[in-house]
Design a protein around this motif. Structure first.
Motif, mmCIF file in Angstrom:
data_model
loop_
_atom_site.group_PDB
_atom_site.id
_atom_site.type_symbol
_atom_site.label_atom_id
_atom_site.label_comp_id
_atom_site.label_asym_id
_atom_site.label_seq_id
_atom_site.Cartn_x
_atom_site.Cartn_y
_atom_site.Cartn_z
ATOM 1 N N MET A 1 -5.771 169.308 -17.160
ATOM 2 C CA MET A 1 -5.436 170.585 -17.783
ATOM 3 C C MET A 1 -3.938 170.865 -17.704
ATOM 4 O O MET A 1 -3.224 170.327 -16.853
ATOM 5 C CB MET A 1 -6.199 171.727 -17.095
ATOM 6 C CG MET A 1 -5.819 171.922 -15.637
ATOM 7 S SD MET A 1 -6.695 173.274 -14.824
ATOM 8 C CE MET A 1 -5.621 174.653 -15.233
ATOM 9 N N LYS A 2 -3.467 171.708 -18.603
ATOM 10 C CA LYS A 2 -2.070 172.133 -18.579
ATOM 11 C C LYS A 2 -1.997 173.565 -18.041
ATOM 12 O O LYS A 2 -2.732 174.440 -18.492
ATOM 13 C CB LYS A 2 -1.458 172.070 -19.980
ATOM 14 C CG LYS A 2 -1.281 170.667 -20.518
ATOM 15 C CD LYS A 2 -0.642 170.690 -21.901
ATOM 16 C CE LYS A 2 -0.478 169.287 -22.460
ATOM 17 N NZ LYS A 2 0.132 169.319 -23.815
ATOM 18 N N LEU A 3 -1.108 173.769 -17.091
ATOM 19 C CA LEU A 3 -0.918 175.086 -16.479
ATOM 20 C C LEU A 3 0.525 175.522 -16.703
ATOM 21 O O LEU A 3 1.463 174.821 -16.306
ATOM 22 C CB LEU A 3 -1.227 175.025 -14.980
ATOM 23 C CG LEU A 3 -0.876 176.270 -14.156
ATOM 24 C CD1 LEU A 3 -1.682 177.478 -14.620
ATOM 25 C CD2 LEU A 3 -1.124 175.999 -12.664
ATOM 26 N N PHE A 4 0.677 176.682 -17.343
ATOM 27 C CA PHE A 4 2.008 177.241 -17.599
ATOM 28 C C PHE A 4 2.159 178.544 -16.810
ATOM 29 O O PHE A 4 1.310 179.430 -16.924
ATOM 30 C CB PHE A 4 2.199 177.509 -19.089
ATOM 31 C CG PHE A 4 2.061 176.291 -19.949
ATOM 32 C CD1 PHE A 4 3.126 175.430 -20.140
ATOM 33 C CD2 PHE A 4 0.844 175.997 -20.569
ATOM 34 C CE1 PHE A 4 2.995 174.298 -20.940
ATOM 35 C CE2 PHE A 4 0.708 174.874 -21.363
ATOM 36 C CZ PHE A 4 1.782 174.015 -21.549
ATOM 37 N N ILE A 5 3.214 178.649 -16.035
ATOM 38 C CA ILE A 5 3.423 179.817 -15.187
ATOM 39 C C ILE A 5 4.618 180.620 -15.698
ATOM 40 O O ILE A 5 5.654 180.059 -16.059
ATOM 41 C CB ILE A 5 3.645 179.401 -13.723
ATOM 42 C CG1 ILE A 5 2.385 178.685 -13.193
ATOM 43 C CG2 ILE A 5 3.974 180.605 -12.844
ATOM 44 C CD1 ILE A 5 2.502 178.209 -11.760
ATOM 45 N N LEU A 6 4.455 181.923 -15.729
ATOM 46 C CA LEU A 6 5.532 182.833 -16.114
ATOM 47 C C LEU A 6 5.463 184.069 -15.234
ATOM 48 O O LEU A 6 4.589 184.192 -14.377
ATOM 49 C CB LEU A 6 5.426 183.216 -17.586
ATOM 50 C CG LEU A 6 4.228 184.070 -18.026
ATOM 51 C CD1 LEU A 6 4.590 184.830 -19.319
ATOM 52 C CD2 LEU A 6 2.985 183.237 -18.289
ATOM 53 N N GLY A 7 6.393 184.993 -15.449
ATOM 54 C CA GLY A 7 6.450 186.184 -14.601
ATOM 55 C C GLY A 7 7.371 185.964 -13.420
ATOM 56 O O GLY A 7 8.342 185.196 -13.496
ATOM 57 N N GLU A 8 7.068 186.621 -12.313
ATOM 58 C CA GLU A 8 7.929 186.573 -11.129
ATOM 59 C C GLU A 8 7.645 185.321 -10.300
ATOM 60 O O GLU A 8 7.131 185.385 -9.185
ATOM 61 C CB GLU A 8 7.718 187.838 -10.290
ATOM 62 C CG GLU A 8 8.083 189.122 -11.017
ATOM 63 C CD GLU A 8 7.821 190.353 -10.176
ATOM 64 O OE1 GLU A 8 7.910 190.272 -8.930
ATOM 65 O OE2 GLU A 8 7.507 191.407 -10.759
#
Length: 273
Positions: free
Chosen positions: A220-227
């Motif tokens: 799976m692909k996991l994209f993280i954003l935010g703080e």
């Protein structure tokens, strides 16, 4: 609600966007002709006296930051809380909008329920706005539009997922909560919000969600954003267990402002209003 009674002469060609929670707010002012940001501020209500109510905190914010009291052609307020749920448009009934929330949060007959129409994605977001905050801001601004912050988040991530047939997980991180969004073929498969204290809490909910949706952490692909940055414990935990973990690409958003890449990830929702 919209400001519609300004003449051309009275127009300021400026837009104010405010993202507000019970713990603080952030806001930005944008030139509507150039599309560029004019100013940006983040306000932590914990810096105010403990006896302050939410109305006191809003009053102090406006006292301290003059941009919050200027004239704008358009004002948008984003309510940040976990009292929301997405409903496919064909299944939505306006008369029973409160019932959609009862499965993931405690609701009362006295609650006020609002709806964000997400036309091109064929769904609506049903949520409980902060009525006391709206009432205070009505007294200050006269009129404004308001939405749930997750409507902006999910809509933008759906747009970014165009032409991607894979099941991708996006995680938006805040200081004490995070949202998991799973998208495939520009369709929302899951949206949920979780509270956390340590990185292990974060990892547990992330892997549990993947397991429930039969997502393989190896593929799976996991994209993280935010703080969250690559040096944060949350990112390191995710990267340890999910092979294809990366920070969300915000290069297109960054073209509209002079902020750093990380600042664009941190304030992704507000900067996309």
């Amino acid at each position: 609600m919209e400001i519609t009674n300004n003449s051309v002469i009275q127009k300021s060609y400026k837009k104010l966007s405010i993202q507000v929670s019970l713990n603080g707010l952030s806001f930005c002012c944008r030139d509507t002709l150039s599309g560029q940001l004019i100013s940006f501020e983040k306000i932590d209500f914990s810096n105010f006296p403990k006896i302050f109510t939410i109305e006191n905190s809003l009053w102090k914010s406006m006292l301290d930051f003059s941009d919050l009291t200027k004239s704008y052609d358009e004002i948008v307020v984003l309510h940040e809380n976990n009292l929301s749920t997405f409903v496919p448009k064909p299944l939505f009934d306006e008369e029973y909008k409160g019932s959609y929330l009862q499965y993931n949060t405690k609701v009362f007959e006295t609650d006020y329920f609002a709806v964000d129409e997400m036309g091109k994605h064929e769904m609506v977001n049903v949520y409980v706005p902060y009525v006391n905050i709206n009432n205070y801001l009505i007294d200050q601004f006269g009129s404004f539009e308001y939405q749930h912050f997750s409507s902006i988040l999910v809509s933008k991530l759906l747009d970014l997922s165009k032409n991607d047939e894979g099941q991708n997980m996006f995680v938006h991180v805040a200081s004490s909560h995070f949202e998991i969004i799973v998208i495939q073929n520009q369709k929302l498969l899951l949206y949920n919000s979780f509270e956390y204290q340590i990185a292990e809490d974060f990892l547990y909910y992330l892997l549990f969600t993947a397991e429930q949706l039969h997502l393989n952490p190896e593929s799976m692909k996991l994209f993280i954003l935010g703080e969250c940055s690559e040096n944060d414990a949350l990112y390191q935990k995710a990267y340890q267990y999910v092979r294809n973990t990366s920070l969300l690409d915000v290069s297109e958003l960054q073209k509209t402002n002079s902020f750093s890449t990380q600042e664009n990830r941190t304030h992704f929702i507000l900067l996309n209003t």
